[in-house]
Design a protein around this motif. Structure first.
Motif, PDB file in Angstrom:
ATOM      1  N   HIS A   4      -4.666  16.941  16.504  1.00  0.00           N
ATOM      2  CA  HIS A   4      -4.567  15.861  15.526  1.00  0.00           C
ATOM      3  C   HIS A   4      -5.801  14.973  15.639  1.00  0.00           C
ATOM      4  N   VAL A   5      -6.603  14.976  14.572  1.00  0.00           N
ATOM      5  CA  VAL A   5      -7.796  14.143  14.536  1.00  0.00           C
ATOM      6  C   VAL A   5      -7.413  12.831  13.874  1.00  0.00           C
ATOM      7  N   LYS A   6      -7.639  11.747  14.574  1.00  0.00           N
ATOM      8  CA  LYS A   6      -7.284  10.435  14.058  1.00  0.00           C
ATOM      9  C   LYS A   6      -8.356   9.955  13.084  1.00  0.00           C
ATOM     10  N   LYS A   7      -7.930   9.616  11.873  1.00  0.00           N
ATOM     11  CA  LYS A   7      -8.842   9.120  10.839  1.00  0.00           C
ATOM     12  C   LYS A   7      -9.180   7.664  11.132  1.00  0.00           C
ATOM     13  N   PRO A   8     -10.461   7.292  11.042  1.00  0.00           N
ATOM     14  CA  PRO A   8     -10.826   5.889  11.300  1.00  0.00           C
ATOM     15  C   PRO A   8     -10.163   4.960  10.282  1.00  0.00           C
ATOM     16  N   VAL A   9      -9.760   3.796  10.734  1.00  0.00           N
ATOM     17  CA  VAL A   9      -9.125   2.806   9.871  1.00  0.00           C
ATOM     18  C   VAL A   9     -10.224   2.052   9.133  1.00  0.00           C
ATOM     19  N   SER A  10     -10.024   1.845   7.841  1.00  0.00           N
ATOM     20  CA  SER A  10     -11.059   1.205   7.023  1.00  0.00           C
ATOM     21  C   SER A  10     -11.308  -0.240   7.449  1.00  0.00           C
ATOM     22  N   LEU A  11     -12.485  -0.715   7.117  1.00  0.00           N
ATOM     23  CA  LEU A  11     -12.880  -2.082   7.403  1.00  0.00           C
ATOM     24  C   LEU A  11     -11.914  -3.073   6.752  1.00  0.00           C
ATOM     25  N   LEU A  12     -11.510  -2.801   5.522  1.00  0.00           N
ATOM     26  CA  LEU A  12     -10.582  -3.688   4.821  1.00  0.00           C
ATOM     27  C   LEU A  12      -9.245  -3.772   5.555  1.00  0.00           C
ATOM     28  N   VAL A  13      -8.711  -2.657   5.956  1.00  0.00           N
ATOM     29  CA  VAL A  13      -7.417  -2.640   6.655  1.00  0.00           C
ATOM     30  C   VAL A  13      -7.523  -3.368   7.988  1.00  0.00           C
ATOM     31  N   ARG A  14      -8.608  -3.138   8.721  1.00  0.00           N
ATOM     32  CA  ARG A  14      -8.779  -3.839   9.999  1.00  0.00           C
ATOM     33  C   ARG A  14      -8.869  -5.351   9.800  1.00  0.00           C
ATOM     34  N   THR A  15      -9.561  -5.783   8.749  1.00  0.00           N
ATOM     35  CA  THR A  15      -9.669  -7.207   8.451  1.00  0.00           C
ATOM     36  C   THR A  15      -8.306  -7.775   8.092  1.00  0.00           C
ATOM     37  N   LEU A  16      -7.546  -7.052   7.273  1.00  0.00           N
ATOM     38  CA  LEU A  16      -6.213  -7.510   6.880  1.00  0.00           C
ATOM     39  C   LEU A  16      -5.261  -7.596   8.074  1.00  0.00           C
ATOM     40  N   ARG A  17      -5.501  -6.786   9.069  1.00  0.00           N
ATOM     41  CA  ARG A  17      -4.695  -6.843  10.301  1.00  0.00           C
ATOM     42  C   ARG A  17      -5.069  -8.039  11.179  1.00  0.00           C
ATOM     43  N   GLU A  22     -17.140  -6.060  12.201  1.00  0.00           N
ATOM     44  CA  GLU A  22     -18.594  -6.215  12.251  1.00  0.00           C
ATOM     45  C   GLU A  22     -19.169  -6.926  11.022  1.00  0.00           C
ATOM     46  N   ARG A  23     -18.416  -6.940   9.914  1.00  0.00           N
ATOM     47  CA  ARG A  23     -18.845  -7.630   8.701  1.00  0.00           C
ATOM     48  C   ARG A  23     -17.629  -7.862   7.816  1.00  0.00           C
ATOM     49  N   ALA A  24     -17.819  -8.689   6.810  1.00  0.00           N
ATOM     50  CA  ALA A  24     -16.729  -8.939   5.857  1.00  0.00           C
ATOM     51  C   ALA A  24     -16.566  -7.727   4.942  1.00  0.00           C
ATOM     52  N   PRO A  25     -15.336  -7.376   4.611  1.00  0.00           N
ATOM     53  CA  PRO A  25     -15.141  -6.248   3.690  1.00  0.00           C
ATOM     54  C   PRO A  25     -15.546  -6.630   2.269  1.00  0.00           C
ATOM     55  N   PHE A  26     -15.854  -5.650   1.478  1.00  0.00           N
ATOM     56  CA  PHE A  26     -16.269  -5.852   0.098  1.00  0.00           C
ATOM     57  C   PHE A  26     -15.407  -4.963  -0.772  1.00  0.00           C
ATOM     58  N   TRP A  27     -14.726  -5.557  -1.759  1.00  0.00           N
ATOM     59  CA  TRP A  27     -13.823  -4.778  -2.597  1.00  0.00           C
ATOM     60  C   TRP A  27     -13.953  -5.261  -4.026  1.00  0.00           C
ATOM     61  N   PHE A  28     -14.246  -4.345  -4.935  1.00  0.00           N
ATOM     62  CA  PHE A  28     -14.344  -4.658  -6.351  1.00  0.00           C
ATOM     63  C   PHE A  28     -13.085  -4.207  -7.069  1.00  0.00           C
ATOM     64  N   MET A  29     -12.582  -5.062  -7.918  1.00  0.00           N
ATOM     65  CA  MET A  29     -11.515  -4.662  -8.830  1.00  0.00           C
ATOM     66  C   MET A  29     -12.136  -4.596 -10.220  1.00  0.00           C
ATOM     67  N   ARG A  30     -11.729  -3.647 -10.997  1.00  0.00           N
ATOM     68  CA  ARG A  30     -12.243  -3.555 -12.360  1.00  0.00           C
ATOM     69  C   ARG A  30     -11.688  -4.695 -13.199  1.00  0.00           C
ATOM     70  N   GLN A  31     -12.537  -5.248 -14.022  1.00  0.00           N
ATOM     71  CA  GLN A  31     -12.140  -6.344 -14.900  1.00  0.00           C
ATOM     72  C   GLN A  31     -11.275  -5.779 -16.030  1.00  0.00           C
ATOM     73  N   ALA A  32     -10.037  -6.227 -16.102  1.00  0.00           N
ATOM     74  CA  ALA A  32      -9.112  -5.725 -17.101  1.00  0.00           C
ATOM     75  C   ALA A  32      -9.535  -6.103 -18.518  1.00  0.00           C
ATOM     76  N   GLY A  33     -10.268  -7.180 -18.685  1.00  0.00           N
ATOM     77  CA  GLY A  33     -10.665  -7.628 -20.014  1.00  0.00           C
ATOM     78  C   GLY A  33     -12.007  -7.109 -20.473  1.00  0.00           C
ATOM     79  N   ARG A  34     -12.524  -6.072 -19.838  1.00  0.00           N
ATOM     80  CA  ARG A  34     -13.885  -5.625 -20.124  1.00  0.00           C
ATOM     81  C   ARG A  34     -14.091  -5.163 -21.565  1.00  0.00           C
ATOM     82  N   TYR A  35     -13.027  -4.911 -22.295  1.00  0.00           N
ATOM     83  CA  TYR A  35     -13.156  -4.513 -23.693  1.00  0.00           C
ATOM     84  C   TYR A  35     -13.255  -5.732 -24.618  1.00  0.00           C
TER      85      TYR A  35
END
Length: 72
Positions: A4-17, A22-35
């Motif tokens: 069983h190979v353990k998958k590394p936990v994402s930076l975002l998940v570690r921050t949320l925990r 090592e740095r702040a996570p960066f997450w983009f959400m798509r703008q729902a009003g882009r049209y």
């Protein structure tokens, strides 16, 4: 026995925990009003999506545009 190979936990998940990271996570959400025409005009004025996202005033403007247009 299976290997069983353990998958590394994402930076975002570690921050949320609450873990130190090592740095702040960066997450983009798509703008729902882009049209929306007002969104397109604002994006054109900014020059690009990234420039728009990096400008706090413009990012705030496009975030609030759907609230102004629709009865939310």
């Amino acid at each position: 026995m299976s290997s069983h190979v353990k998958k590394p936990v994402s930076l975002l998940v570690r921050t949320l925990r609450g873990e130190a990271t090592e740095r702040a996570p960066f997450w983009f959400m798509r703008q729902a009003g882009r049209y929306l025409p007002e969104y397109r005009a604002t994006r054109a004025r900014a020059g690009s999506f990234l420039a728009m996202a990096k400008n706090p005033e413009i990012a705030c403007e496009v975030t609030l545009q759907p609230l102004a247009r629709f009865d939310l």
